[in-house]
Write a protein that holds these residues in place. Structure first.
Motif, PDB file in Angstrom:
ATOM      1  N   GLY A 459       0.772  -1.233   0.000  1.00 25.02           N
ATOM      2  CA  GLY A 459       0.000   0.000   0.000  1.00 25.02           C
ATOM      3  C   GLY A 459       0.800   1.278   0.000  1.00 25.02           C
ATOM      4  N   LEU A 460       1.949   1.278   0.672  1.00 23.86           N
ATOM      5  CA  LEU A 460       2.664   2.524   0.923  1.00 23.86           C
ATOM      6  C   LEU A 460       3.241   3.194  -0.324  1.00 23.86           C
ATOM      7  CD1 LEU A 460       3.278   4.360   3.271  1.00 23.86           C
ATOM      8  CD2 LEU A 460       5.434   3.134   3.619  1.00 23.86           C
ATOM      9  N   PRO A 461       3.902   2.482  -1.255  1.00 22.08           N
ATOM     10  CA  PRO A 461       4.529   3.172  -2.393  1.00 22.08           C
ATOM     11  C   PRO A 461       3.551   3.989  -3.233  1.00 22.08           C
ATOM     12  CG  PRO A 461       5.367   0.932  -2.214  1.00 22.08           C
ATOM     13  CD  PRO A 461       4.232   1.040  -1.255  1.00 22.08           C
ATOM     14  N   VAL A 462       2.391   3.438  -3.540  1.00 26.05           N
ATOM     15  CA  VAL A 462       1.425   4.179  -4.357  1.00 26.05           C
ATOM     16  C   VAL A 462       0.836   5.340  -3.570  1.00 26.05           C
ATOM     17  CG1 VAL A 462      -0.778   4.034  -5.587  1.00 26.05           C
ATOM     18  CG2 VAL A 462       0.888   2.186  -5.789  1.00 26.05           C
ATOM     19  N   THR A 463       0.589   5.136  -2.278  1.00 20.72           N
ATOM     20  CA  THR A 463       0.052   6.218  -1.449  1.00 20.72           C
ATOM     21  C   THR A 463       1.025   7.387  -1.391  1.00 20.72           C
ATOM     22  OG1 THR A 463      -1.129   4.583  -0.094  1.00 20.72           O
ATOM     23  CG2 THR A 463      -0.889   6.794   0.815  1.00 20.72           C
ATOM     24  N   ILE A 464       2.314   7.096  -1.231  1.00 22.46           N
ATOM     25  CA  ILE A 464       3.331   8.152  -1.226  1.00 22.46           C
ATOM     26  C   ILE A 464       3.377   8.853  -2.579  1.00 22.46           C
ATOM     27  CG2 ILE A 464       5.819   8.587  -1.112  1.00 22.46           C
ATOM     28  CD1 ILE A 464       6.015   6.419   1.004  1.00 22.46           C
ATOM     29  N   SER A 465       3.234   8.085  -3.657  1.00 21.93           N
ATOM     30  CA  SER A 465       3.236   8.669  -5.002  1.00 21.93           C
ATOM     31  C   SER A 465       2.057   9.613  -5.188  1.00 21.93           C
ATOM     32  CB  SER A 465       3.195   7.552  -6.056  1.00 21.93           C
ATOM     33  OG  SER A 465       4.329   6.706  -5.943  1.00 21.93           O
ATOM     34  N   LEU A 466       0.890   9.236  -4.651  1.00 19.50           N
ATOM     35  CA  LEU A 466      -0.277  10.118  -4.741  1.00 19.50           C
ATOM     36  C   LEU A 466      -0.047  11.416  -3.966  1.00 19.50           C
ATOM     37  CD1 LEU A 466      -3.167   7.514  -4.329  1.00 19.50           C
ATOM     38  CD2 LEU A 466      -2.503   8.701  -6.428  1.00 19.50           C
ATOM     39  N   ALA A 467       0.583  11.303  -2.800  1.00 19.46           N
ATOM     40  CA  ALA A 467       0.886  12.503  -2.020  1.00 19.46           C
ATOM     41  C   ALA A 467       1.868  13.402  -2.773  1.00 19.46           C
ATOM     42  CB  ALA A 467       1.460  12.102  -0.656  1.00 19.46           C
ATOM     43  N   ALA A 468       2.869  12.787  -3.421  1.00 19.51           N
ATOM     44  CA  ALA A 468       3.819  13.569  -4.216  1.00 19.51           C
ATOM     45  C   ALA A 468       3.117  14.240  -5.392  1.00 19.51           C
ATOM     46  CB  ALA A 468       4.943  12.663  -4.722  1.00 19.51           C
ATOM     47  N   LEU A 469       2.125  13.563  -5.960  1.00 19.12           N
ATOM     48  CA  LEU A 469       1.381  14.127  -7.082  1.00 19.12           C
ATOM     49  C   LEU A 469       0.588  15.356  -6.642  1.00 19.12           C
ATOM     50  CD1 LEU A 469       0.991  13.536 -10.072  1.00 19.12           C
ATOM     51  CD2 LEU A 469      -0.997  12.139  -9.486  1.00 19.12           C
ATOM     52  N   ILE A 470       0.096  15.342  -5.420  1.00 15.34           N
ATOM     53  CA  ILE A 470      -0.602  16.524  -4.891  1.00 15.34           C
ATOM     54  C   ILE A 470       0.343  17.721  -4.873  1.00 15.34           C
ATOM     55  CG2 ILE A 470      -1.682  17.520  -2.849  1.00 15.34           C
ATOM     56  CD1 ILE A 470      -2.730  14.725  -2.177  1.00 15.34           C
ATOM     57  N   VAL A 471       1.568  17.496  -4.415  1.00 13.06           N
ATOM     58  CA  VAL A 471       2.563  18.581  -4.373  1.00 13.06           C
ATOM     59  C   VAL A 471       2.840  19.108  -5.778  1.00 13.06           C
ATOM     60  CG1 VAL A 471       4.948  19.154  -3.768  1.00 13.06           C
ATOM     61  CG2 VAL A 471       3.610  17.648  -2.278  1.00 13.06           C
ATOM     62  N   VAL A 472       2.966  18.196  -6.742  1.00 13.18           N
ATOM     63  CA  VAL A 472       3.222  18.605  -8.129  1.00 13.18           C
ATOM     64  C   VAL A 472       2.084  19.471  -8.646  1.00 13.18           C
ATOM     65  CG1 VAL A 472       3.440  17.772 -10.502  1.00 13.18           C
ATOM     66  CG2 VAL A 472       4.674  16.622  -8.663  1.00 13.18           C
TER      67      VAL A 472
END
Length: 495
Positions: A459-472
């Motif tokens: 679960g964690l890698p995709v969740t972190i990627s989504l959070a990074a996408l918010i920043v982008v």
């Protein structure tokens, strides 16, 4: 006497033709853009499958006995006879064992016990969107293949139209308005051309191959498409539906592990299980090869019958066997996937900037097309927003899989219509805001649904990627607002 204030009929005809031409460019460009976005995400479909079901049991390998026990259990649970029984073995990016029939799929643990039903509706929705654009299969493959051919033509014509394109490969005029967009478009096109050309070519092959097979089969194989592909992928023995005890699964797996230790089994396939005509195949992956694998065939007694030849047959077999992996980046592990992510994002920027340059030129010539430009902004920023919306709804588990298809296309159409009325700048800012809000909602919904499993490796890698996408997206929004303040308000769309 003709009123000189009214445009001539010929001028109106030219104007309408230009608008129709621009509209077609938006439609086809939009479809290519959707394929670029979904293709970039599809590279990580195994990671997305894990993320959608983080509670599923994971393992590095499963014994032949445990795989057989799980497969037999699922086979016995079938209400109607299945024509295929599959075992998906654990692999690096999808370390799970799945037993699949024609109608259902279940996870198995290391002991061969059936644990839970497999279900990844959003990832399947994404793959179907990329493969078929949610059209009927044959039509969808035809359209996607044609769009791939169109992308190849655009790549070639783009090079021919810019004789200095390679000489100026490192030219980039920052802060120069349209010229900055032109440089970005051209530089990315040159730097990533080998990837885009090969990806468009392999996508075209995957899309058109099935359609050609139908035509060839109708012309010379009595409509049997399997006979068309038999020289490449092999053919099945003649069926015999008389009932029999289900064939062994343990013996083929043990044989391939002992006889071919350098091959990684990825799938076990039993054709017509529980019949006299049943036979089995194991798809074995060859390390350091681009081919997806080769088929190793066994009879009902588990006796080895030979391989199809994708790994050591004709050059044509080996090339065709490599097309899928080259297109989706299923080779080389995570570094290759990350490279495909970078190239895929580049293609999205290239497609988006291409029409942006066209509309900017029209504005500079005093012939703006505000409605079309706003509609294009609706496609560019509405596509990720519509994808985020479907993911949020999928996590809520309130609509069936077909509902995700309707939500995507209806919401995207709404955002395109909104863009045509509101203008490109307002549409971009507001859709970026909506995207950020949806991504936050996705993370909250995911945490609420899966709780402690969010912190798992699944679960964690995709969740972190989504959070990074918010920043982008927040950075893009800030840049958009600054540009809007410097350039002034959006021009009003023509009534």
């Amino acid at each position: 006497m003709q009123d000189s204030g009214k445009p001539k009929k010929s001028a109106l005809r030219v104007m309408r033709s230009l608008e129709a031409h621009s509209l077609l460019a938006i439609i086809f460009g939009g479809l290519i853009y959707i394929l670029a976005v979904t293709g970039t995400l599809s590279v990580f479909n195994h990671e997305l499958q894990r993320w959608e079901q983080p509670n599923a049991p994971e393992m590095q390998s499963i014994s032949a006995e445990a795989a057989e026990r799980a497969a037999y259990a699922v086979f016995k649970s079938e209400e109607t006879p299945t024509t295929h029984l599959y075992v998906t073995f654990p692999r690096t990016d999808l370390p799970r064992t799945v037993i699949t029939t024609d109608t259902q799929a279940f996870f198995a643990d290391e002991n061969g016990e059936i644990v839970a039903e497999e279900s990844f509706p959003w990832t399947q929705f994404l793959l179907d969107l990329h493969y078929y654009l949610h059209m009927p299969q044959t039509l969808g493959l035809t359209v996607v293949g044609a769009l791939g051919i169109m992308l190849i033509a655009l790549s070639i014509s783009g090079v021919l139209a810019h004789p200095r394109i390679f000489r100026d490969a490192f030219t980039f005029r920052r802060g120069a308005g349209r010229l900055t967009t032109v440089d970005l478009h051209n530089r990315l096109s040159v730097w990533t051309m080998p990837f885009h050309f090969s990806n468009a070519l392999t996508g075209s092959i995957l899309g058109v191959a099935s359609v050609l097979a139908f035509v060839i089969a109708a012309a010379g194989f009595d409509g049997e498409t399997g006979d068309v592909f038999a020289p490449i992928f092999g053919s099945e023995p003649a069926a015999n539906a008389a009932p029999a005890n289900i064939a062994t699964i343990t013996k083929p797996i043990e044989h391939i592990e002992k006889t071919f230790p350098d091959i990684d089994p990825t799938f076990f396939i039993m054709h017509d299980p529980g019949t006299v005509g049943q036979n089995s195949q194991i798809v074995g992956k060859h390390n350091n090869r681009l081919i997806f694998g080769d088929y190793y065939t066994y009879n009902a007694a588990g006796e080895y019958q030979g391989n199809v030849g994708i790994s050591d047959g004709t050059i044509g077999q080996q090339i065709i066997g490599s097309v899928y992996n080259v297109h989706f980046g299923n080779w080389g592990g995570l570094p290759v996937k990350l490279a495909y992510l970078l190239f895929g994002v580049s293609l999205c920027v290239i497609v988006a900037s291409g029409l942006k340059i066209y509309f900017t030129k029209r504005r500079e010539k005093g012939d703006p097309a505000p409605r079309l430009e706003g509609a294009w902004a609706g496609i560019i920023w509405g596509t990720p927003t519509a994808l985020a919306l479907t993911l949020f709804v999928a996590l809520l588990d309130v609509v069936p899989a077909l509902g995700l298809v309707a939500i995507f296309w209806l919401s995207l159409a709404t955002m395109i219509a909104y863009g045509s009325r509101s203008g490109r700048k307002a549409t971009k800012r507001q859709l970026i805001t909506a995207n950020c809000a949806l991504l936050v909602g996705i993370i909250i919904a995911y945490i609420g649904r899966y709780q402690e499993a969010v912190m798992s490796f699944a679960g964690l890698p995709v969740t972190i990627s989504l959070a990074a996408l918010i920043v982008v997206f927040l950075l893009l929004k800030q840049t958009s607002e600054q540009t809007h303040m410097e350039a002034g308000p959006d021009f009003a769309p023509a009534e």
